[in-house]
Design a protein around this motif. Structure first.
Motif, short mmCIF file in Angstrom:
data_model
loop_
_atom_site.label_atom_id
_atom_site.label_comp_id
_atom_site.label_asym_id
_atom_site.label_seq_id
_atom_site.Cartn_x
_atom_site.Cartn_y
_atom_site.Cartn_z
N ARG A 1 12.82 76.86 -3.07
CA ARG A 1 12.02 75.78 -2.47
C ARG A 1 12.95 74.86 -1.70
O ARG A 1 14.10 74.66 -2.10
N CYS B 1 14.65 64.93 2.82
CA CYS B 1 14.55 63.46 2.88
C CYS B 1 15.06 62.98 4.24
O CYS B 1 16.02 63.55 4.78
N THR C 1 15.68 75.08 -6.31
CA THR C 1 15.13 74.16 -5.32
C THR C 1 16.32 73.50 -4.63
O THR C 1 17.27 73.09 -5.30
N ARG D 1 15.24 60.86 -5.12
CA ARG D 1 14.33 62.01 -5.31
C ARG D 1 14.80 62.88 -6.46
O ARG D 1 14.01 63.34 -7.29
N SER E 1 12.88 63.51 -10.12
CA SER E 1 12.37 64.87 -10.37
C SER E 1 13.13 65.59 -11.45
O SER E 1 12.83 66.76 -11.74
N LEU F 1 17.57 70.40 -2.16
CA LEU F 1 17.24 69.08 -1.63
C LEU F 1 18.26 68.73 -0.55
O LEU F 1 19.47 68.69 -0.83
N TRP G 1 13.20 70.95 -0.38
CA TRP G 1 12.74 69.57 -0.29
C TRP G 1 13.65 68.86 0.70
O TRP G 1 14.86 69.15 0.77
#
Length: 364
Positions: free
Chosen positions: A62, A66, A45, A97, A101, A47, A64
């Motif tokens: 994935r 912000c 993932t 975040r 997580s 970010l 993510w």
């Protein structure tokens, strides 16, 4: 893959969205890291800042994102500068975040050269690891990296020995180099009589030296990169004869390599200790020999007489004088060196060994 699949959260730079170019070499490193570890069967993932897009090869990860204001880059601060956090800053939002997580991952990988994630390292339940992206540029960063090294140096990896030697470490550093999707770089056997330079257009990159060397030779210098400092760019152009600098702008890899490969040689002129030198390898992957200052990461990547030549730092006449010999090198040897040492697969294998060691695991 020879190891149990890991669930990994990769936290990107808080300087620009992925795909914008503002993150500099960290964007390329992230692409190679994510794609390479996906190929080895791990689950990733990413970010990053709002507006980011995953690079080619990373589609199975994935994403993510912000919102927030970019963090000031340490390479533009004084060595004695304090830690600064803008209002509505992106950096703490990314890590809020990530911390919230963390239970869903086996490890967190930080790619940002910022104080906050290093300070957080012993505070988290899930192991937080850092691929350090720069050499020493600030006292407060030197101190926090040294703190992590004393606490558990397995959490740190570096691109080159020259970079790692900048820091106070308790044991031999983990060196992972970098990796590249070599299918994205076409080999060019027949170049034009053109010199090249690639990088962010900012003072620490030393573009003025490359421009002066090109002017001494009466050659045109193609320049690719994001103009971070317009006043500096204007001063570089004004200091050499008109037409010496050929501004090509910031291009994605697919377009950059097609133009870069046509250069007879690449000039690499950093004024600081580059951690690695992605553009050096990108040029070699296209068959372009490199003339570089014997400084930082490029000083380790350039193998004199094989893929380029090294000259004393900040010696513009020596830089210009070395171009003719560099142009006489075998361009296929440049490409072959990259294939042996800097493929994405080799980089991913080195990363996996680091991750497993830091987590106390062994390959299957």
């Amino acid at each position: 893959m020879g190891a149990e699949a890991l669930r990994l959260l990769v936290v990107s730079t808080p300087v620009g969205a992925l795909g914008s170019g503002r993150g500099g070499g960290v964007e390329l490193t992230l692409a190679s890291l994510v794609a390479g570890l996906l190929e080895r069967g791990h689950h990733l993932t990413v970010l990053a800042a709002d507006g980011s897009r995953l690079p080619a090869g990373c589609e199975r990860a994935r994403l993510w994102s912000c919102p927030g204001v970019d963090q000031p880059s340490w390479q533009h601060q004084r060595r004695d500068s304090p830690v600064v956090m803008p209002a509505q800053a992106l950096l703490p939002r990314l890590w809020q975040r990530a911390v919230g997580s963390q239970a869903g991952f086996d490890a967190l990988i930080n790619l940002a050269y910022d104080w906050l994630p290093f300070w957080l390292t012993p505070q988290l339940h899930t192991p937080l690891l850092h691929l350090v992206s720069m050499g020493s540029v600030a006292e407060v960063m030197d101190a926090v990296i040294a703190d992590v090294a004393r606490w558990d140096q397995r959490r740190l990896a570096f691109h080159t020995r020259a970079q790692a030697d900048d820091f106070e470490l308790s044991e031999a550093p983990v060196l992972v180099g970098n990796g590249f999707d070599l299918e994205a770089y076409g080999f060019c056997a027949a170049p034009e009589p053109l010199l090249g330079w690639v990088g962010r257009i900012a003072p620490e990159k030393g573009l003025e030296d490359a421009a002066r060397a090109a002017a001494l030779l009466g050659r045109r210098l193609a320049v690719w990169g994001l103009v971070e400092d317009p006043a500096y760019a204007a001063a570089v152009e004004a200091a050499v004869p008109a037409g010496t600098v050929d501004w090509r702008g910031f291009l994605p890899t697919s377009e950059l390599q097609a133009e870069l490969g046509r250069c007879a040689a690449l000039l690499n002129t950093p004024k600081w200790n580059e951690a690695f030198g992605n553009v050096v390898v990108e040029a070699m992957a296209c068959g372009v020999p490199v003339v570089a200052y014997r400084r930082g990461g490029p000083g380790e990547l350039v193998q004199p007489g094989i893929n380029g030549l090294l000259v004393p730092p900040d010696d513009v006449p020596a830089l210009a004088a070395a171009v003719a010999d560099a142009e006489g090198l075998d361009r296929q040897s440049c490409r072959a060196w990259v294939e042996r040492t800097c493929s994405r697969a080799a980089f991913a294998e080195r990363l996996e060994r680091w991750l497993l060691s830091a987590l106390g695991r062994s390959p299957a």
